[in-house]
Design a protein around this motif. Structure first.
Motif, PDB file in Angstrom:
ATOM      1  N   ARG A 130       0.835  -1.169  -0.010  1.00 35.13           N
ATOM      2  CA  ARG A 130      -0.038   0.093  -0.039  1.00 35.13           C
ATOM      3  C   ARG A 130       0.933   1.366  -0.027  1.00 35.13           C
ATOM      4  NH1 ARG A 130      -4.556  -1.538   4.660  1.00 35.13           N
ATOM      5  NH2 ARG A 130      -5.670  -3.148   3.401  1.00 35.13           N
ATOM      6  N   HIS A 131       2.082   1.140   0.461  1.00 34.10           N
ATOM      7  CA  HIS A 131       2.951   2.185   0.464  1.00 34.10           C
ATOM      8  C   HIS A 131       4.301   2.055  -0.695  1.00 34.10           C
ATOM      9  CE1 HIS A 131       1.153   2.128   4.660  1.00 34.10           C
ATOM     10  NE2 HIS A 131       1.456   3.252   4.434  1.00 34.10           N
ATOM     11  N   LYS A 163       8.873   1.293  13.134  1.00 33.06           N
ATOM     12  CA  LYS A 163       7.896   1.127  13.273  1.00 33.06           C
ATOM     13  C   LYS A 163       6.834   0.656  12.155  1.00 33.06           C
ATOM     14  CE  LYS A 163       6.206   4.755  15.644  1.00 33.06           C
ATOM     15  NZ  LYS A 163       5.336   5.737  16.659  1.00 33.06           N
ATOM     16  N   PHE A 164       7.202   1.599  11.213  1.00 30.16           N
ATOM     17  CA  PHE A 164       6.386   1.079   9.579  1.00 30.16           C
ATOM     18  C   PHE A 164       6.510  -0.471   9.502  1.00 30.16           C
ATOM     19  CE2 PHE A 164       6.937   0.152   5.253  1.00 30.16           C
ATOM     20  CZ  PHE A 164       5.676   0.475   4.886  1.00 30.16           C
ATOM     21  N   VAL A 198      -3.233  -1.295  10.373  1.00 31.99           N
ATOM     22  CA  VAL A 198      -2.552  -1.494  11.564  1.00 31.99           C
ATOM     23  C   VAL A 198      -1.795  -0.131  11.892  1.00 31.99           C
ATOM     24  CG1 VAL A 198      -0.884  -2.622  12.757  1.00 31.99           C
ATOM     25  CG2 VAL A 198      -2.173  -4.017  10.940  1.00 31.99           C
ATOM     26  N   MET A 199      -1.993   0.167  13.304  1.00 34.28           N
ATOM     27  CA  MET A 199      -1.415   1.240  13.677  1.00 34.28           C
ATOM     28  C   MET A 199      -0.726   1.014  15.004  1.00 34.28           C
ATOM     29  SD  MET A 199      -3.264   5.178  14.332  1.00 34.28           S
ATOM     30  CE  MET A 199      -3.987   4.717  16.124  1.00 34.28           C
ATOM     31  N   ILE A 200       0.682   1.398  14.993  1.00 32.84           N
ATOM     32  CA  ILE A 200       1.401   1.299  16.384  1.00 32.84           C
ATOM     33  C   ILE A 200       1.387   2.456  17.054  1.00 32.84           C
ATOM     34  CG2 ILE A 200       3.737   0.889  17.074  1.00 32.84           C
ATOM     35  CD1 ILE A 200       2.917  -1.497  14.929  1.00 32.84           C
ATOM     36  N   ASN A 201       0.755   2.131  18.382  1.00 28.17           N
ATOM     37  CA  ASN A 201       0.497   3.448  19.209  1.00 28.17           C
ATOM     38  C   ASN A 201       1.683   3.231  20.266  1.00 28.17           C
ATOM     39  OD1 ASN A 201      -2.170   3.746  18.533  1.00 28.17           O
ATOM     40  ND2 ASN A 201      -2.794   2.031  19.401  1.00 28.17           N
ATOM     41  N   GLU A 202       2.416   2.124  20.739  1.00 27.74           N
ATOM     42  CA  GLU A 202       3.529   2.199  21.730  1.00 27.74           C
ATOM     43  C   GLU A 202       4.850   1.475  20.962  1.00 27.74           C
ATOM     44  OE1 GLU A 202       4.295   1.308  26.297  1.00 27.74           O
ATOM     45  OE2 GLU A 202       2.271   0.732  25.213  1.00 27.74           O
ATOM     46  N   GLY A 243      -1.368   6.456   8.442  1.00 24.55           N
ATOM     47  CA  GLY A 243       0.295   6.546   7.744  1.00 24.55           C
ATOM     48  C   GLY A 243      -0.240   6.807   6.163  1.00 24.55           C
ATOM     49  N   TYR A 244      -1.390   6.944   5.675  1.00 23.25           N
ATOM     50  CA  TYR A 244      -1.691   6.731   4.367  1.00 23.25           C
ATOM     51  C   TYR A 244      -1.791   8.238   3.980  1.00 23.25           C
ATOM     52  CZ  TYR A 244      -2.742   2.031   4.816  1.00 23.25           C
ATOM     53  OH  TYR A 244      -2.614   0.467   5.226  1.00 23.25           O
TER      54      TYR A 244
END
Length: 290
Positions: free
Chosen positions: A39-40, A184-185, A209-213, A288-289
């Motif tokens: 996607r990126h 993190k990505f 998916v999102m990394i919060n920590e 992140g998009y």
């Protein structure tokens, strides 16, 4: 030394991510038999100090956008067109050549292009020769190389061809770095890959998916991530009976993440419902998009 940007284009599932990983020798892009996994735009560096720095970009497969998420993916393709020194146009040799040709022509390339015939293992020699004849005569094709990215066949030959097209210059990035993307990505991508691996055709495309920590402690790295879905029914599927499926995602992803960062990982996953996130500008940015 040689230094330049080599951007990989092609239809979904042509083998772009497999080729990137094989050339760099590290798993930088997630891989799945399902289409539209990438996607990126993912940059990965191949360094040989004093000789070359090749900055490869894997781009999303070229599609007709149906959501704002798809538009972001195609924006990544357009961005990659703007800074390339060389384009690799990758073709699954068993695919429909006419549709590949239409996509490559529509790119309106202003830089040289190498056509890469991929997945040549186990294919009839006559078919490969026909494909070679077909693409060699196209105006965008400066050179053609036949490979199997999955089997790492003829990659040295491809690299030699790539280097002939790159300008001389100083490296753009530190020769110790593998990418300009944050750790993190890649962690988020490894979690997303497991969703593609474990679930049917629909679920992965509705998921982010999102990394919060991401906290590095002395003995381990603590990671907390949200898996975003569009509907409550999807949340129930991701969690599974008595949490069985989310445990599987966590176990498989943790093993990959530990291999990637070289440290023990404590991974905590939650599932959040965000209706129609694929068409929501603010949420796309948050995930992140950009």
């Amino acid at each position: 030394m040689k230094a330049g940007f080599v951007n990989i284009f092609g239809k979904p599932n042509a083998g772009k991510s497999t080729l990137l990983n094989a050339l760099v020798g590290e798993k930088m892009a997630i891989v799945s038999p399902k289409v539209q996994t990438t996607r990126h735009r993912i940059k990965a560096f191949l360094n040989k100090p004093g000789e070359y720095q090749v900055i490869f970009s894997d781009t999303p497969g070229i599609i007709d956008p149906k959501y704002k998420l798809h538009e972001r993916m195609m924006d990544a393709v357009k961005g990659a067109l703007e800074d390339a020194d060389l384009a690799l146009l990758i073709v699954d040799v068993k695919d429909d050549w006419e549709s590949c040709h239409a996509i490559f022509s529509a790119l309106k390339l202003t830089v040289p292009a190498v056509v890469v015939l991929n997945k040549t293992d186990g294919v009839n020699g006559n078919k490969i020769t026909e494909a070679e004849t077909y693409f060699s005569k196209q105006p965008y094709c400066r050179k053609l190389v036949k490979i199997s990215a999955l089997r790492h066949e003829h990659l040295d030959e491809l690299l030699d061809v790539i280097l002939t097209f790159l300008p001389e210059g100083m490296p753009f990035y530190s020769e110790e770095d593998l990418s300009d993307m944050p750790t993190k990505f890649f962690v988020a991508e490894m979690i997303r890959e497991k969703i593609y691996e474990l679930f049917g055709d629909e679920i992965p495309y509705h998921t982010a998916v999102m990394i919060n920590e991401f906290k590095e402690k002395e003995s381990l790295v603590k990671i907390q991530a949200d898996i975003i879905v569009q509907r409550e029914t999807q949340k129930a599927i991701i969690i599974g009976d008595k949490g069985k499926m989310i445990k599987q995602i966590g176990m498989k992803a943790r093993a990959d993440i530990e291999g990637f960062i070289g440290q023990k990982v404590f991974l905590e996953l939650f599932v959040k419902v965000r209706p129609k996130w694929r068409d929501n500008e603010m949420q796309l940015k948050e995930y992140g998009y950009n």
